[in-house]
Motif scaffolding. Structure first.
Motif, PDB file in Angstrom:
ATOM      1  N   LEU A 187      20.001   0.121  18.899  1.00  9.02           N
ATOM      2  CA  LEU A 187      19.913   1.211  17.932  1.00  9.02           C
ATOM      3  C   LEU A 187      21.166   1.244  17.076  1.00  9.02           C
ATOM      4  CD1 LEU A 187      18.538   3.914  16.978  1.00  9.02           C
ATOM      5  CD2 LEU A 187      19.831   5.030  18.826  1.00  9.02           C
ATOM      6  N   TYR A 188      20.980   1.314  15.775  1.00  5.53           N
ATOM      7  CA  TYR A 188      22.081   1.494  14.825  1.00  5.53           C
ATOM      8  C   TYR A 188      22.020   2.943  14.382  1.00  5.53           C
ATOM      9  CZ  TYR A 188      25.243  -0.069  11.056  1.00  5.53           C
ATOM     10  OH  TYR A 188      26.317  -0.268  10.216  1.00  5.53           O
ATOM     11  N   THR A 189      23.020   3.736  14.743  1.00  9.14           N
ATOM     12  CA  THR A 189      22.908   5.180  14.592  1.00  9.14           C
ATOM     13  C   THR A 189      24.134   5.800  13.937  1.00  9.14           C
ATOM     14  OG1 THR A 189      22.689   7.275  15.814  1.00  9.14           O
ATOM     15  CG2 THR A 189      23.733   5.443  16.979  1.00  9.14           C
ATOM     16  N   ALA A 190      23.896   6.817  13.127  1.00  6.21           N
ATOM     17  CA  ALA A 190      24.983   7.534  12.456  1.00  6.21           C
ATOM     18  C   ALA A 190      25.699   8.491  13.395  1.00  6.21           C
ATOM     19  CB  ALA A 190      24.428   8.305  11.254  1.00  6.21           C
ATOM     20  N   ASP A 191      25.084   8.818  14.528  1.00  5.44           N
ATOM     21  CA  ASP A 191      25.680   9.779  15.450  1.00  5.44           C
ATOM     22  C   ASP A 191      25.403   9.308  16.876  1.00  5.44           C
ATOM     23  OD1 ASP A 191      26.459  11.974  16.985  1.00  5.44           O
ATOM     24  OD2 ASP A 191      25.830  13.426  15.482  1.00  5.44           O
ATOM     25  N   LEU A 192      26.307   8.502  17.398  1.00  2.00           N
ATOM     26  CA  LEU A 192      26.097   7.902  18.718  1.00  2.00           C
ATOM     27  C   LEU A 192      26.003   8.964  19.806  1.00  2.00           C
ATOM     28  CD1 LEU A 192      25.805   5.360  20.414  1.00  2.00           C
ATOM     29  CD2 LEU A 192      28.304   5.197  20.507  1.00  2.00           C
ATOM     30  N   ASP A 193      26.848   9.977  19.740  1.00  2.00           N
ATOM     31  CA  ASP A 193      26.807  11.027  20.761  1.00  2.00           C
ATOM     32  C   ASP A 193      25.449  11.721  20.772  1.00  2.00           C
ATOM     33  OD1 ASP A 193      29.406  10.532  21.550  1.00  2.00           O
ATOM     34  OD2 ASP A 193      30.280  12.068  20.257  1.00  2.00           O
ATOM     35  N   ARG A 194      24.947  12.024  19.590  1.00  3.05           N
ATOM     36  CA  ARG A 194      23.647  12.709  19.505  1.00  3.05           C
ATOM     37  C   ARG A 194      22.528  11.805  20.013  1.00  3.05           C
ATOM     38  NH1 ARG A 194      21.051  15.338  13.958  1.00  3.05           N
ATOM     39  NH2 ARG A 194      19.508  16.674  14.996  1.00  3.05           N
ATOM     40  N   SER A 195      22.605  10.517  19.691  1.00  9.66           N
ATOM     41  CA  SER A 195      21.583   9.582  20.150  1.00  9.66           C
ATOM     42  C   SER A 195      21.609   9.434  21.665  1.00  9.66           C
ATOM     43  CB  SER A 195      21.780   8.220  19.480  1.00  9.66           C
ATOM     44  OG  SER A 195      21.597   8.310  18.091  1.00  9.66           O
ATOM     45  N   ILE A 196      22.809   9.366  22.232  1.00 10.67           N
ATOM     46  CA  ILE A 196      22.925   9.273  23.694  1.00 10.67           C
ATOM     47  C   ILE A 196      22.291  10.500  24.347  1.00 10.67           C
ATOM     48  CG2 ILE A 196      24.588   9.373  25.598  1.00 10.67           C
ATOM     49  CD1 ILE A 196      26.416   7.562  23.921  1.00 10.67           C
ATOM     50  N   ALA A 197      22.555  11.681  23.795  1.00  4.64           N
ATOM     51  CA  ALA A 197      21.987  12.903  24.353  1.00  4.64           C
ATOM     52  C   ALA A 197      20.464  12.910  24.216  1.00  4.64           C
ATOM     53  CB  ALA A 197      22.590  14.122  23.662  1.00  4.64           C
ATOM     54  N   PHE A 198      19.967  12.484  23.056  1.00  5.03           N
ATOM     55  CA  PHE A 198      18.521  12.486  22.798  1.00  5.03           C
ATOM     56  C   PHE A 198      17.780  11.597  23.793  1.00  5.03           C
ATOM     57  CE2 PHE A 198      14.789  10.555  20.851  1.00  5.03           C
ATOM     58  CZ  PHE A 198      14.086  11.648  20.358  1.00  5.03           C
ATOM     59  N   TYR A 199      18.189  10.349  23.895  1.00  6.13           N
ATOM     60  CA  TYR A 199      17.458   9.421  24.771  1.00  6.13           C
ATOM     61  C   TYR A 199      17.715   9.709  26.248  1.00  6.13           C
ATOM     62  CZ  TYR A 199      16.143   6.815  20.616  1.00  6.13           C
ATOM     63  OH  TYR A 199      15.603   6.451  19.401  1.00  6.13           O
ATOM     64  N   GLY A 200      18.859  10.283  26.535  1.00  8.90           N
ATOM     65  CA  GLY A 200      19.102  10.701  27.906  1.00  8.90           C
ATOM     66  C   GLY A 200      18.143  11.785  28.348  1.00  8.90           C
ATOM     67  N   GLU A 201      17.923  12.762  27.463  1.00 15.78           N
ATOM     68  CA  GLU A 201      16.984  13.846  27.769  1.00 15.78           C
ATOM     69  C   GLU A 201      15.541  13.356  27.753  1.00 15.78           C
ATOM     70  OE1 GLU A 201      17.376  16.937  28.656  1.00 15.78           O
ATOM     71  OE2 GLU A 201      19.558  17.114  28.492  1.00 15.78           O
ATOM     72  N   LEU A 202      15.215  12.478  26.808  1.00 16.38           N
ATOM     73  CA  LEU A 202      13.822  12.058  26.639  1.00 16.38           C
ATOM     74  C   LEU A 202      13.376  11.080  27.718  1.00 16.38           C
ATOM     75  CD1 LEU A 202      11.364  12.367  24.712  1.00 16.38           C
ATOM     76  CD2 LEU A 202      12.162  10.262  23.590  1.00 16.38           C
ATOM     77  N   PHE A 203      14.202  10.079  27.993  1.00 18.99           N
ATOM     78  CA  PHE A 203      13.793   9.001  28.894  1.00 18.99           C
ATOM     79  C   PHE A 203      14.592   8.936  30.195  1.00 18.99           C
ATOM     80  CE2 PHE A 203      12.502   6.542  24.852  1.00 18.99           C
ATOM     81  CZ  PHE A 203      11.169   6.904  24.982  1.00 18.99           C
ATOM     82  N   GLY A 204      15.605   9.786  30.329  1.00 17.63           N
ATOM     83  CA  GLY A 204      16.439   9.717  31.524  1.00 17.63           C
ATOM     84  C   GLY A 204      17.393   8.543  31.518  1.00 17.63           C
ATOM     85  N   TRP A 205      17.752   8.061  30.313  1.00 15.39           N
ATOM     86  CA  TRP A 205      18.682   6.948  30.214  1.00 15.39           C
ATOM     87  C   TRP A 205      20.112   7.399  30.493  1.00 15.39           C
ATOM     88  CZ3 TRP A 205      17.145   4.318  24.909  1.00 15.39           C
ATOM     89  CH2 TRP A 205      15.901   3.701  25.062  1.00 15.39           C
ATOM     90  N   THR A 206      20.891   6.531  31.096  1.00 14.29           N
ATOM     91  CA  THR A 206      22.328   6.717  31.190  1.00 14.29           C
ATOM     92  C   THR A 206      22.989   5.763  30.196  1.00 14.29           C
ATOM     93  OG1 THR A 206      22.459   5.104  32.990  1.00 14.29           O
ATOM     94  CG2 THR A 206      22.254   7.439  33.589  1.00 14.29           C
ATOM     95  N   ALA A 207      24.211   6.105  29.772  1.00 12.83           N
ATOM     96  CA  ALA A 207      24.887   5.329  28.736  1.00 12.83           C
ATOM     97  C   ALA A 207      26.231   4.827  29.243  1.00 12.83           C
ATOM     98  CB  ALA A 207      25.079   6.180  27.485  1.00 12.83           C
ATOM     99  N   ASP A 208      26.483   3.557  29.033  1.00 18.98           N
ATOM    100  CA  ASP A 208      27.766   2.935  29.386  1.00 18.98           C
ATOM    101  C   ASP A 208      28.411   2.450  28.092  1.00 18.98           C
ATOM    102  OD1 ASP A 208      29.898   1.697  30.585  1.00 18.98           O
ATOM    103  OD2 ASP A 208      28.753  -0.062  31.231  1.00 18.98           O
ATOM    104  N   ARG A 209      29.470   3.133  27.670  1.00 15.59           N
ATOM    105  CA  ARG A 209      30.148   2.782  26.425  1.00 15.59           C
ATOM    106  C   ARG A 209      31.105   1.611  26.669  1.00 15.59           C
ATOM    107  NH1 ARG A 209      30.424   7.405  22.462  1.00 15.59           N
ATOM    108  NH2 ARG A 209      29.338   9.170  23.388  1.00 15.59           N
TER     109      ARG A 209
END
Length: 267
Positions: free
Chosen positions: A15-37
């Motif tokens: 994903l190429y995103t203008a707001d990485l923090d917001r994208s991490i929160a969105f997909y975390g809530e939607l799919f239960g993804w965790t994020a490793d920066r």
């Protein structure tokens, strides 16, 4: 499910995103993804995981890059030689956006535009092969965990030239024509299960002015519930959930406008 990729198979999406923090929160809530920066050596590239398995990546838009296009998902196809693949793409009428670039010791990436002007990535694996979990679709039945990549679809206004391009550049020599009429043209990548994706003639389907694109379909336990949840989280429903011969599908955008789709079993 673990699938050993062949050259030309979809092996990664990011994903190429203008707001990485917001994208991490969105997909975390939607799919239960965790994020490793990732660290500075990886430009902060973020890896999304589902139940401990890598399923996608994300990177922040570069403010000074002058990129006029919206936030988006990019699908990467497997290559045993990224340099040879990009050379073939140029010869076949494509365009090289990002020449082959080594990513530490994990692999080599490149980004192209195909003959129809649609962006697509190239991944030559070294220590990282790509998806560590993914679902499958067979005869309209979706199998695998919710939130894992399950289908990859190219919608293009250059249908026949694109099929020729991917056969010549990525070695797609095992395809199957599902339908070939003015109303619906569709060819799958691989003629036998598990079929990993397909190419659809977008003429008459995409609104005027909307470009073709590769789309990632993520599996959903309940398509309607997942679509509604995406809207609650700041995304949008582009096309409402519908039953098709290929399962129940819906088109969405995330919280910054990047398009993706979901699929699951019919109600």
């Amino acid at each position: 499910m673990t699938i050993t990729p062949k050259p030309g198979d979809p092996v990664w999406a990011d994903l190429y995103t203008a707001d990485l923090d917001r994208s991490i929160a969105f997909y975390g809530e939607l799919f239960g993804w965790t994020a490793d920066r990732g660290g500075p050596e990886f430009g902060g590239y973020t890896t999304f995981s589902k139940d401990g398995s890598a399923v996608a990546g994300a990177m922040s838009r570069q403010e000074d890059a002058g990129d006029p296009y919206p936030d988006r998902w990019t699908v990467y196809l497997s290559s045993t030689d990224a340099a040879a693949t990009t050379a073939k793409a140029s010869e076949a009428g494509g365009q090289v956006f990002l020449p082959p670039m080594a990513v530490a010791d994990i692999g080599t990436m490149a980004v192209l535009a195909d003959v129809g002007g649609v962006g697509v990535g190239v991944w030559q694996a070294d220590t990282f092969g790509g998806f560590q979990a993914r679902g499958t679709v067979a005869d309209g039945t979706w199998s695998g965990h919710a939130g894992v990549p399950s289908w990859f679809e190219l919608m293009t206004r250059a249908y026949e030239p694109s099929l020729t391009f991917y056969r010549d550049v990525f070695g797609w020599d095992d395809t199957f024509t599902v339908a070939d009429s003015d109303e619906f043209r569709y060819t799958t990548l691989h003629a036998t299960s598990p079929m990993l994706g397909g190419v659809m003639d977008a003429n008459g389907h995409l609104p005027e002015g909307v470009p073709g694109a590769w789309t990632v379909y993520f599996g959903a336990e309940d398509v309607d519930t997942t679509a509604a949840r995406a809207a609650e989280l700041g995304g949008a429903i582009v096309f409402e959930p519908m039953d098709t011969p290929y399962g129940r599908l819906a088109g969405l955008t995330d919280a910054t406008g990047a398009h993706f789709s979901i699929g699951g079993n019919k109600r």
